[in-house]
Design an enzyme around this catalytic site. Structure first.
Site, PDB file in Angstrom:
ATOM      1  N   SER A 112      -5.470   1.956  -5.561  1.00  0.00           N
ATOM      2  CA  SER A 112      -4.353   2.446  -4.754  1.00  0.00           C
ATOM      3  C   SER A 112      -3.930   1.530  -3.606  1.00  0.00           C
ATOM      4  O   SER A 112      -2.938   1.831  -2.942  1.00  0.00           O
ATOM      5  CB  SER A 112      -4.663   3.843  -4.197  1.00  0.00           C
ATOM      6  OG  SER A 112      -4.411   4.821  -5.177  1.00  0.00           O
ATOM      7  N   LYS A 163      -0.331   0.427  -3.421  1.00  0.00           N
ATOM      8  CA  LYS A 163       0.758   1.102  -2.718  1.00  0.00           C
ATOM      9  C   LYS A 163       1.237   0.327  -1.495  1.00  0.00           C
ATOM     10  O   LYS A 163       2.333   0.581  -0.989  1.00  0.00           O
ATOM     11  CB  LYS A 163       0.321   2.520  -2.357  1.00  0.00           C
ATOM     12  CG  LYS A 163       0.252   3.399  -3.615  1.00  0.00           C
ATOM     13  CD  LYS A 163      -0.603   4.626  -3.462  1.00  0.00           C
ATOM     14  CE  LYS A 163      -0.639   5.366  -4.817  1.00  0.00           C
ATOM     15  NZ  LYS A 163      -1.854   6.102  -5.043  1.00  0.00           N
ATOM     16  N   SER A 176      -1.804   9.176  -0.602  1.00  0.00           N
ATOM     17  CA  SER A 176      -1.933   8.234  -1.716  1.00  0.00           C
ATOM     18  C   SER A 176      -1.435   8.871  -2.996  1.00  0.00           C
ATOM     19  O   SER A 176      -2.064   8.784  -4.055  1.00  0.00           O
ATOM     20  CB  SER A 176      -3.386   7.770  -1.882  1.00  0.00           C
ATOM     21  OG  SER A 176      -3.454   6.605  -2.670  1.00  0.00           O
ATOM     22  N   LYS A 216      -4.729   0.650   4.155  1.00  0.00           N
ATOM     23  CA  LYS A 216      -4.743   1.475   2.952  1.00  0.00           C
ATOM     24  C   LYS A 216      -6.064   1.354   2.181  1.00  0.00           C
ATOM     25  O   LYS A 216      -6.625   0.267   2.097  1.00  0.00           O
ATOM     26  CB  LYS A 216      -3.591   1.068   2.035  1.00  0.00           C
ATOM     27  CG  LYS A 216      -3.409   1.957   0.809  1.00  0.00           C
ATOM     28  CD  LYS A 216      -2.826   3.310   1.169  1.00  0.00           C
ATOM     29  CE  LYS A 216      -2.739   4.240  -0.038  1.00  0.00           C
ATOM     30  NZ  LYS A 216      -4.067   4.722  -0.476  1.00  0.00           N
TER      31      LYS A 216
END
Length: 475
Positions: A54, A57, A114, A216
């Site tokens: 993720s 992203k 997320s 992140k």
């Protein structure tokens, strides 16, 4: 760009880790860079190919913010949830097809929750389709000098073609701060609130490590636990990237230790451009060591941070309260065990911004401008399985299953009990016909947002706590 799965990872040089000892056999990629200068303060296997999970992203956010800068879309533009977006595996918001969310709110949901469904909605809203958006991701990352990255989807759900490196992620994080300084707070949100539901960040450095201010996390069984993190002290911002940690606690601990060594030394050992790069290759699959036999992997990983300590307090309210005098030392691995900090949540809502009368960004023919409204089914449905160029991101992912099987079993049992109770309640409602049925909790919370447009209540997202309960690690 063509990527061969049969290509073997080039043999990497064994480097000394930042703590001055030889790297253990399971040493995984990491890097620390100074945002202002781009100087590399430490690195280990920084150019090895890795599954991003993720942290993908961040690339999605970059392309979306770049589209805003170009005037192709605005932060107030609503993006529409398509059937393809809604079919994504968790973690997700769970909105229904046809629901609309402003790009600003979508970006907050992308960074905090997320949400994989929101990532696809952003991709379709900006570029028309997932595949067209992936093309933009590849063009933009190449322009930034990310020579080891291949992107095929906007959310990081498992796809063996999608790879990156610690070096490339450091370049990306630095570009986000330098090119979009007005949006820096997007990566520093501790929690968001949708109706009555408060959703905390997965970044456990925020509120625990002095100076932590972004960015992140990411996780799949194949990638391990990844983190791109930033921290600022004395006006100096560093970015640390840690890939392939065996669990979130060690991910947080190693990142804190790397950042602290970076702030202490400050000496450049290389530049981002000087690190050797052989281009993208096949990434290692950590499924066995991360999701099945975590003990040995965790023990080896712990060897890198066993003796590392970091200062606590120094402006972090939680640590100042717990620890007394500022600048005392705490072992790095204890950072992740601190109580969860309390954050003032950022409010998000479903629907258009009050007074908005512009176009809606939805799935459409790639290249078509925002606002063009072709047949939704033509561009929003999941591509045929025979289409080799399409990213198979809506296929149920084994990584979406909770690692805490006992907890998952309890959640299933509780869901069944709730369903039975609902059936009993329905019988009572049939008898007491003049008693209005209660509105579902998820609908109540999502349809009464703070500052939402009046018609936003018409949206009925199927947001469910079950999504987050079934996916505590995916982020």
């Amino acid at each position: 760009m063509i990527f061969s799965k049969s290509t073997l990872i080039a043999t990497a040089s064994i480097l000394l880790i930042v703590f001055g000892t030889a790297a253990p056999s399971r040493a995984t990629p990491s890097i620390v860079v100074d945002v202002a200068s781009g100087a590399v303060l430490s690195h280990e296997q920084a150019t090895a190919s890795w599954y991003p999970a993720s942290v993908t992203k961040l690339m999605t956010a970059y392309v979306a913010l770049d589209a805003v800068r170009q005037g192709r879309i605005s932060l107030e533009t609503p993006v529409m949830m398509s059937p393809r977006a809604c079919s994504m595996a968790p973690s997700k918001m769970g909105f229904r097809p046809g629901s609309e969310v402003t790009l600003q709110n979508a970006l907050v949901m992308l960074m905090v929750k997320s949400a994989n469904d929101i990532a696809v909605a952003i991709a379709e809203g900006v570029s028309g389709s997932v595949e067209a958006f992936a093309d933009e991701m590849n063009r933009d990352s190449a322009a930034l000098g990310m020579t080891q990255s291949i992107w095929v989807n906007p959310n990081g759900l498992p796809d063996s073609r999608q790879v990156t490196s610690a070096r490339d992620l450091a370049i990306l994080g630095r570009a986000l701060y330098l090119q979009f300084p007005e949006h820096a707070n997007l990566f520093n949100i501790g929690a968001m609130q949708l109706g009555k539901q408060i959703i905390p960040t997965h970044n456990h450095l925020l509120g625990r490590y002095a100076g932590a201010d972004g960015m992140k996390t990411g996780f799949t069984c194949s990638a391990g636990f990844n983190l791109v993190a930033s921290a600022t002290r004395g006006g100096r911002r560093l970015i640390a990237v840690v890939l392939g940690a065996p669990n979130p606690i060690l991910r947080t601990a190693k990142t804190a230790a790397l950042l602290d060594r970076g702030f202490q030394s400050g000496a450049a050992v290389a530049s981002l451009a000087s690190l050797p790069s052989s281009g993208p290759t096949a990434a290692p699959d950590l499924r066995e060591s991360v999701c099945h036999h975590r003990g040995p992997a965790a023990a080896e990983f712990m060897a890198e941070i066993e003796d590392a300590s970091v200062p606590v307090g120094s402006g972090v309210p939680l640590l100042d309260t717990l620890g007394g005098a500022p600048q005392q030392q705490m072992n790095a691995k204890e950072i992740a065990h601190l109580p969860r900090p309390r954050f003032e949540p950022v409010s998000v809502y479903v629907g258009r911004a009050p007074g908005y009368a512009g176009p809606v960004a939805r799935a459409r023919a790639p290249g078509a401008p925002v606002g063009e409204q072709p047949d939704l089914a033509a561009y929003a449905a999941q591509p045929d399985a025979g289409d080799a160029s399409a990213s198979p991101i809506s296929k149920p992912a084994p990584d979406a299953v909770s690692l805490r099987r006992a907890k998952h079993a309890k959640a299933v049992k509780a869901a069944r009990a709730a369903k039975a109770a609902k059936a009993d309640a329905a019988k009572v409602d049939d008898i007491v016909a003049d008693e209005p049925a209660a509105k579902p909790k998820a609908a109540r919370s999502a349809t009464k947002p703070k500052a939402a447009a009046p018609h936003a209540a018409a949206q009925k997202p199927a947001a469910s706590k079950a999504h987050s309960a079934a996916e505590p690690g995916k982020s």
